[in-house]
Design a protein around this motif. Structure first.
Motif, PDB file in Angstrom:
ATOM      1  N   GLY A 104       0.812  -1.211   0.000  1.00 45.41           N
ATOM      2  CA  GLY A 104       0.000   0.000   0.000  1.00 45.41           C
ATOM      3  C   GLY A 104       0.846   1.261   0.000  1.00 45.41           C
ATOM      4  O   GLY A 104       0.572   2.207  -0.743  1.00 45.41           O
ATOM      5  N   ALA A 105       1.881   1.273   0.827  1.00 43.98           N
ATOM      6  CA  ALA A 105       2.735   2.453   0.900  1.00 43.98           C
ATOM      7  C   ALA A 105       3.500   2.672  -0.401  1.00 43.98           C
ATOM      8  O   ALA A 105       3.679   3.807  -0.858  1.00 43.98           O
ATOM      9  N   ALA A 106       3.950   1.586  -1.019  1.00 44.99           N
ATOM     10  CA  ALA A 106       4.704   1.699  -2.276  1.00 44.99           C
ATOM     11  C   ALA A 106       3.837   2.204  -3.414  1.00 44.99           C
ATOM     12  O   ALA A 106       4.341   2.702  -4.418  1.00 44.99           O
ATOM     13  N   ASP A 107       2.528   2.087  -3.251  1.00 46.29           N
ATOM     14  CA  ASP A 107       1.608   2.575  -4.280  1.00 46.29           C
ATOM     15  C   ASP A 107       1.704   4.093  -4.437  1.00 46.29           C
ATOM     16  O   ASP A 107       1.443   4.630  -5.509  1.00 46.29           O
ATOM     17  N   ASP A 108       2.089   4.792  -3.350  1.00 44.24           N
ATOM     18  CA  ASP A 108       2.217   6.247  -3.399  1.00 44.24           C
ATOM     19  C   ASP A 108       3.662   6.632  -3.736  1.00 44.24           C
ATOM     20  O   ASP A 108       4.304   7.383  -3.010  1.00 44.24           O
ATOM     21  N   ASP A 109       4.157   6.110  -4.863  1.00 44.83           N
ATOM     22  CA  ASP A 109       5.529   6.407  -5.289  1.00 44.83           C
ATOM     23  C   ASP A 109       5.554   7.771  -5.973  1.00 44.83           C
ATOM     24  O   ASP A 109       4.512   8.399  -6.179  1.00 44.83           O
ATOM     25  N   PRO A 110       6.752   8.289  -6.330  1.00 43.61           N
ATOM     26  CA  PRO A 110       6.806   9.604  -6.989  1.00 43.61           C
ATOM     27  C   PRO A 110       5.944   9.704  -8.234  1.00 43.61           C
ATOM     28  O   PRO A 110       5.389  10.765  -8.525  1.00 43.61           O
ATOM     29  N   SER A 111       5.811   8.607  -8.981  1.00 38.05           N
ATOM     30  CA  SER A 111       4.962   8.644 -10.170  1.00 38.05           C
ATOM     31  C   SER A 111       3.494   8.784  -9.764  1.00 38.05           C
ATOM     32  O   SER A 111       2.721   9.517 -10.392  1.00 38.05           O
ATOM     33  N   GLY A 112       3.092   8.089  -8.713  1.00 38.23           N
ATOM     34  CA  GLY A 112       1.738   8.248  -8.208  1.00 38.23           C
ATOM     35  C   GLY A 112       1.500   9.651  -7.683  1.00 38.23           C
ATOM     36  O   GLY A 112       0.437  10.240  -7.900  1.00 38.23           O
ATOM     37  N   ILE A 113       2.514  10.196  -6.996  1.00 38.78           N
ATOM     38  CA  ILE A 113       2.408  11.570  -6.496  1.00 38.78           C
ATOM     39  C   ILE A 113       2.190  12.543  -7.644  1.00 38.78           C
ATOM     40  O   ILE A 113       1.384  13.479  -7.550  1.00 38.78           O
ATOM     41  N   ALA A 114       2.903  12.322  -8.761  1.00 38.02           N
ATOM     42  CA  ALA A 114       2.742  13.186  -9.935  1.00 38.02           C
ATOM     43  C   ALA A 114       1.326  13.093 -10.490  1.00 38.02           C
ATOM     44  O   ALA A 114       0.709  14.106 -10.833  1.00 38.02           O
ATOM     45  N   THR A 115       0.793  11.885 -10.566  1.00 35.24           N
ATOM     46  CA  THR A 115      -0.566  11.696 -11.087  1.00 35.24           C
ATOM     47  C   THR A 115      -1.602  12.341 -10.174  1.00 35.24           C
ATOM     48  O   THR A 115      -2.502  13.046 -10.636  1.00 35.24           O
ATOM     49  N   TYR A 116      -1.467  12.114  -8.858  1.00 33.51           N
ATOM     50  CA  TYR A 116      -2.408  12.705  -7.910  1.00 33.51           C
ATOM     51  C   TYR A 116      -2.297  14.238  -7.903  1.00 33.51           C
ATOM     52  O   TYR A 116      -3.305  14.944  -7.794  1.00 33.51           O
ATOM     53  N   SER A 117      -1.061  14.737  -8.025  1.00 34.02           N
ATOM     54  CA  SER A 117      -0.853  16.190  -8.052  1.00 34.02           C
ATOM     55  C   SER A 117      -1.499  16.803  -9.279  1.00 34.02           C
ATOM     56  O   SER A 117      -2.126  17.871  -9.207  1.00 34.02           O
ATOM     57  N   GLN A 118      -1.341  16.140 -10.428  1.00 30.18           N
ATOM     58  CA  GLN A 118      -1.959  16.625 -11.654  1.00 30.18           C
ATOM     59  C   GLN A 118      -3.480  16.612 -11.526  1.00 30.18           C
ATOM     60  O   GLN A 118      -4.174  17.548 -11.945  1.00 30.18           O
ATOM     61  N   ALA A 119      -4.020  15.557 -10.914  1.00 24.57           N
ATOM     62  CA  ALA A 119      -5.473  15.462 -10.726  1.00 24.57           C
ATOM     63  C   ALA A 119      -5.985  16.606  -9.854  1.00 24.57           C
ATOM     64  O   ALA A 119      -7.005  17.238 -10.171  1.00 24.57           O
ATOM     65  N   GLY A 120      -5.292  16.883  -8.747  1.00 24.08           N
ATOM     66  CA  GLY A 120      -5.713  17.960  -7.856  1.00 24.08           C
ATOM     67  C   GLY A 120      -5.539  19.334  -8.469  1.00 24.08           C
ATOM     68  O   GLY A 120      -6.406  20.200  -8.327  1.00 24.08           O
ATOM     69  N   ALA A 121      -4.403  19.539  -9.161  1.00 26.63           N
ATOM     70  CA  ALA A 121      -4.143  20.846  -9.765  1.00 26.63           C
ATOM     71  C   ALA A 121      -5.111  21.133 -10.904  1.00 26.63           C
ATOM     72  O   ALA A 121      -5.606  22.249 -11.050  1.00 26.63           O
ATOM     73  N   GLN A 122      -5.396  20.130 -11.715  1.00 30.95           N
ATOM     74  CA  GLN A 122      -6.226  20.357 -12.895  1.00 30.95           C
ATOM     75  C   GLN A 122      -7.720  20.415 -12.573  1.00 30.95           C
ATOM     76  O   GLN A 122      -8.445  21.258 -13.112  1.00 30.95           O
ATOM     77  N   PHE A 123      -8.173  19.536 -11.680  1.00 27.80           N
ATOM     78  CA  PHE A 123      -9.613  19.433 -11.447  1.00 27.80           C
ATOM     79  C   PHE A 123     -10.041  19.778 -10.020  1.00 27.80           C
ATOM     80  O   PHE A 123     -11.214  19.643  -9.679  1.00 27.80           O
ATOM     81  N   GLY A 124      -9.100  20.205  -9.175  1.00 28.11           N
ATOM     82  CA  GLY A 124      -9.446  20.615  -7.832  1.00 28.11           C
ATOM     83  C   GLY A 124     -10.030  19.489  -7.000  1.00 28.11           C
ATOM     84  O   GLY A 124      -9.633  18.328  -7.117  1.00 28.11           O
ATOM     85  N   PHE A 125     -10.998  19.828  -6.162  1.00 28.18           N
ATOM     86  CA  PHE A 125     -11.595  18.841  -5.267  1.00 28.18           C
ATOM     87  C   PHE A 125     -12.471  17.832  -6.004  1.00 28.18           C
ATOM     88  O   PHE A 125     -12.888  16.831  -5.417  1.00 28.18           O
ATOM     89  N   ASN A 126     -12.747  18.074  -7.275  1.00 24.62           N
ATOM     90  CA  ASN A 126     -13.644  17.196  -8.038  1.00 24.62           C
ATOM     91  C   ASN A 126     -13.024  15.854  -8.392  1.00 24.62           C
ATOM     92  O   ASN A 126     -13.671  15.048  -9.063  1.00 24.62           O
ATOM     93  N   MET A 127     -11.785  15.606  -7.964  1.00 19.66           N
ATOM     94  CA  MET A 127     -11.164  14.307  -8.213  1.00 19.66           C
ATOM     95  C   MET A 127     -11.001  13.508  -6.922  1.00 19.66           C
ATOM     96  O   MET A 127     -10.544  12.365  -6.946  1.00 19.66           O
ATOM     97  N   LEU A 128     -11.405  14.074  -5.776  1.00 20.71           N
ATOM     98  CA  LEU A 128     -11.232  13.380  -4.496  1.00 20.71           C
ATOM     99  C   LEU A 128     -12.059  12.101  -4.407  1.00 20.71           C
ATOM    100  O   LEU A 128     -11.660  11.140  -3.744  1.00 20.71           O
ATOM    101  N   TRP A 129     -13.214  12.080  -5.041  1.00 21.38           N
ATOM    102  CA  TRP A 129     -14.084  10.911  -4.955  1.00 21.38           C
ATOM    103  C   TRP A 129     -13.408   9.643  -5.490  1.00 21.38           C
ATOM    104  O   TRP A 129     -13.737   8.538  -5.052  1.00 21.38           O
ATOM    105  N   THR A 130     -12.457   9.813  -6.411  1.00 26.04           N
ATOM    106  CA  THR A 130     -11.838   8.636  -7.028  1.00 26.04           C
ATOM    107  C   THR A 130     -11.066   7.799  -6.016  1.00 26.04           C
ATOM    108  O   THR A 130     -11.122   6.567  -6.058  1.00 26.04           O
TER     109      THR A 130
END
Length: 431
Positions: free
Chosen positions: A29-55
């Protein structure tokens, strides 16, 4: 004569705390939040704001289901996923699954190493490429030369760095009423960009390498305990072992999704709200946080990138090695000395070195990374179907074939991934 036994004299197994029982699920589970995952989550938050939290909320039960099932296949059969595919399914199916895994993992390794080197540069300055090479070599050294039991303890402690992303929330202003309202009633945009990002979030959260890794780690745990056998041949231990797997996986995946939630939350509350909507790397996300969230948030975010990378690289390289070893019936175990499993450790070294080479080429590993997350979201579907059939096969699982509850949960996860991929392709063709 009655003999009173001091509780302090009980065996380690009797007094083993629930925390000590955590292992494969927590690390996965912890390894799932690797730098590549951080980049994807960051892009999701930056681009769509709170509207991606449900995922990341809906992915939790889906992720727990498929990871529990993968872990059960490993612990019950005594073999990793690749070995079980080789034993029970056509060779072309095995080779296809493993080749897709190797390609995605190598790209992930390249992107993670690049992000880690860039994060160190942001913190202390200096040559990014030297840091990238040094971190890659450090990861290889730890995997090859540190004994498995000691290395697992290192990985467990490294999971604590993920709290950096929880801590950032306490140094930025969060409009909690808006957040809660958006989670309950998100604005879902049926556009190509939005649905593709949903698939990327699903793909970086529910990834094939996590299936292969956790199944193989259950086999490692079995081998590490004296007298332990596959549950298929020692069913008396089944109830307690499967309870431990459920606990371990539920906590590990919860840990993963909480951190993903906070990364999206942080970037939505800071970057998106300030008009920064195009984040391509995890280090870029950290740098963008500095002027809007302050030095401390920037530092926590940057340190987290390095720590999660050191946690994720062994999982990426190790899952590739387990898959190859299972495909060709090589000796494989992180508990074996390198000279006893040369080809297994060779895959770990080679996949990391290829990742390093890619990070030095003109190929943009981060763009490749985003699309590898999308590809993972698509590729996960046939692999999940295969895992479900294995877990329902009595030849693989003996008396421990899936219960109806797990069948429903596993197929629900598979169908959700398939639906997201189909929606993405439909919108691509329609545009």
């Amino acid at each position: 004569m009655n003999v009173n036994i001091d509780p302090s004299q009980k065996s380690d197994s009797e007094v083993q705390s629930w925390l000590e029982k955590l292992g494969p699920g927590l690390i996965t589970g912890a390894a799932d939040d690797d730098p590549s995952g951080i980049a994807t989550y960051s892009q999701a938050g930056a681009q769509f704001g709170f509207n991606m939290l449900w995922t990341v909320i809906i992915t939790y039960p889906l992720m727990v289901a498929i990871q529990v099932i993968s872990a059960r296949v490993g612990r019950v059969s005594g073999h990793g996923l690749a070995t079980n595919i080789r034993r029970h399914y056509p060779p072309w199916l095995l080779y296809s699954a493993v080749l897709l895994l190797l390609a995605a993992n190598t790209i992930n390794i390249a992107a993670d190493l690049t992000a880690m080197g860039a994060a160190v540069n942001l913190i202390v300055g200096g040559p990014t490429r030297v840091y990238t090479v040094g971190l890659g070599l450090l990861s290889v050294f730890l995997q090859v030369f540190v004994p498995y039991r000691s290395y697992v303890k290192v990985l467990k402690w490294l999971t604590l760095v993920l709290f950096a992303y929880v801590a950032t929330v306490f140094v930025v202003r969060i409009p909690w009423h808006t957040v809660l309202a958006t989670i309950v009633f998100p604005h879902i945009s049926w556009t190509n960009d939005y649905i593709t990002t949903v698939v990327a979030v699903l793909g970086t959260t529910i990834s094939p390498y996590l299936f292969f890794w956790q199944a193989s780690q259950e086999v490692e745990e079995m081998r590490a305990e004296t007298g332990q056998r596959a549950l298929k041949y020692a069913p008396d231990h089944g109830a307690s072992t499967l309870r431990r797997i459920r606990l371990d996986t539920s906590i590990g995946m919860g840990f993963s999704n909480i951190v993903a939630f906070f990364i999206i939350l942080t970037t939505a509350a800071t970057l998106h709200s300030h008009g920064v909507t195009d984040i391509q790397t995890s280090s870029q996300a950290a740098q963008a946080l500095k002027p809007v969230a302050g030095e401390f948030a920037f530092l926590l975010f940057s340190l987290g990138i390095v720590g999660t990378g050191l946690l994720a690289l062994p999982v990426l390289a190790g899952s590739a090695a387990y898959a190859m070893a299972g495909t060709f019936n090589w000796r494989n175990s992180l508990a074996l000395k390198p000279q006893l499993a040369k080809r297994f450790y060779g895959i770990i070294v080679v996949s990391t070195l290829i990742g390093l080479v890619i990070s030095f080429t003109p190929i943009d590993p981060v763009k490749a990374l985003y699309w590898s997350a999308v590809i993972n979201g698509v590729v996960s579907v046939p692999i999940m179907v295969l895992i479900m059939f294995m877990a329902m096969n009595s030849e693989v699982m003996g008396k421990f074939v899936l219960s109806m509850r797990l069948r429903v949960a596993g197929w629900a996860a598979t169908c959700a991934m398939a639906a997201a991929a189909i929606a993405m392709f439909w919108l691509m063709l329609a545009s």
